[in-house]
Design an enzyme around this catalytic site. Structure first.
Site, short mmCIF file in Angstrom:
data_model
loop_
_atom_site.label_atom_id
_atom_site.label_comp_id
_atom_site.label_asym_id
_atom_site.label_seq_id
_atom_site.Cartn_x
_atom_site.Cartn_y
_atom_site.Cartn_z
CB SER A 191 3.24 1.88 5.85
OG SER A 191 2.01 1.92 6.50
CG HIS B 55 -0.42 0.31 2.52
ND1 HIS B 55 -0.03 -0.65 3.42
CD2 HIS B 55 -0.19 1.50 3.14
CE1 HIS B 55 0.40 -0.08 4.52
NE2 HIS B 55 0.33 1.23 4.38
CG ASP C 64 -0.07 -4.01 2.72
OD1 ASP C 64 0.36 -3.45 1.69
OD2 ASP C 64 -0.49 -3.37 3.70
#
Length: 338
Positions: A187, A74, A105
């Site tokens: 992230s 993402h 992911d």
């Protein structure tokens, strides 16, 4: 252009607010030790989302001295341009997507022109125990600087539903839950054990409705053993129903569900210079098939196109706004990762 710092938000057990912006050998961790290594193994990832008119930021972990980087999918989803920045050095490199696993992911990037980069020290996520002290490191807030957040493992094998700043959502399982205050921009960064070895990849955070994200301090990370296994599959070029290897095929349309009943995907906009533009598709056209596959919905159109390679020649059947059935032949371009 707007800018977002990327982190996924865990949905489910906590009410949430909307999102803001294998073995080590399998991924080739050898490094030239004859020269001092550059950086600390953790990098900042900056992306341009050209079709959304936005920028985004995240974090990555260097797996090889030549610049192979592990991050969350993402972080690079929808990116038309990707750069990897080595903090405190001023060095910045363009990067391309080697491949990605959208449902899990995970993504792998390869930088251009990088050499002798420091790689991250890898640990074993199978050895983690609840209560163990950990530290999350990442580009918190998208500032371009790395920030550490300490905490403890509060759970293992967690299953969560996550959403991001583009409206996507997936169910992630086998997650590490921690009390580290993971923030937007973290992230793709490392979750490290007490000895400084990477045991997870920071991926998501929970927030309580109406409270600042930092009020809960609940973070989730993909176990590093899982991430490296997927990375190894990508590097080997072993594509599957979950793992996409190489460039992403691109038609160049935005579509919505057919609200008049029936199947198909209604074109709402066409990217100038795209294959769809060159083939003469316009807003209002109803795409009903690509090749020999019928299109029942916008998501199915996306899946059909993504299953092909950039440069592939396809035919698109559609109905124009006047009700005439038409067919266009086109060659798919290379576009943003999903």
């Amino acid at each position: 252009m707007t800018r977002a710092s990327r982190i996924r938000l865990a949905l489910g057990t906590l009410a949430v607010v909307a999102a803001v912006a294998v073995a080590a050998a399998a991924v080739g961790l050898a490094r030239d030790t004859s020269r001092p290594a550059v950086g600390g193994g953790v990098v900042v990832i900056e992306t341009s989302l050209g079709f959304q008119g936005a920028h985004a930021a995240g974090t990555g972990m260097v797996l090889t001295s030549s610049g192979r980087v592990l991050t969350n999918n993402h972080v690079i989803r929808g990116a038309t341009d990707i750069r990897v920045v080595v903090p405190k050095t001023g060095r910045s490199f363009p990067a391309k997507v080697v491949g990605y696993d959208e449902p899990d992911d995970v993504a792998i990037l390869q930088t251009g022109g990088a050499s002798n980069l420091q790689t991250v020290p890898l640990g074993d996520s199978e050895t983690l125990d609840p209560g163990e002290r950990v530290r999350a490191l990442g580009n918190a807030g998208g500032t371009g600087s790395l920030r550490a957040a300490s905490g403890a493992v509060t759970g293992l094998d967690r299953a969560i539903t996550v959403g991001d700043d583009q409206g996507g959502s997936e169910r992630l399982s086998d997650m590490i839950e921690t009390s580290a205050d993971v923030q937007p921009g973290d992230s793709g960064g490392p979750l490290m054990d007490a000895s400084g070895r990477v045991v997870g990849m920071d991926t998501a955070a929970s927030v309580t409705r109406g409270l600042p994200q930092s009020a809960t301090g609940t973070g989730f990370a993909i176990p590093i053993n899982t991430a490296l296994s997927i990375a190894g599959q990508i590097v080997r070029g072993d594509a599957s129903a979950r793992v996409h290897v190489g460039g992403t095929a691109f038609l160049g349309v935005e579509v919505v569900q057919n609200t008049l009943g029936g199947s198909g995907a209604v074109v709402t906009s066409v990217v100038p210079g795209s294959p769809a533009d060159a083939a003469g598709l316009t807003p209002g056209d109803l795409i009903t098939a690509v090749g020999d596959q019928a299109v029942s919905s916008p998501s199915q159109l996306t899946d059909i196109v993504a299953a092909r390679k950039p440069g592939a020649s396809v035919s698109a059947a559609y109905v124009d706004p006047q009700g005439a059935s038409r067919t266009a032949s086109l060659a798919l371009a290379s576009g943003p990762p999903r």
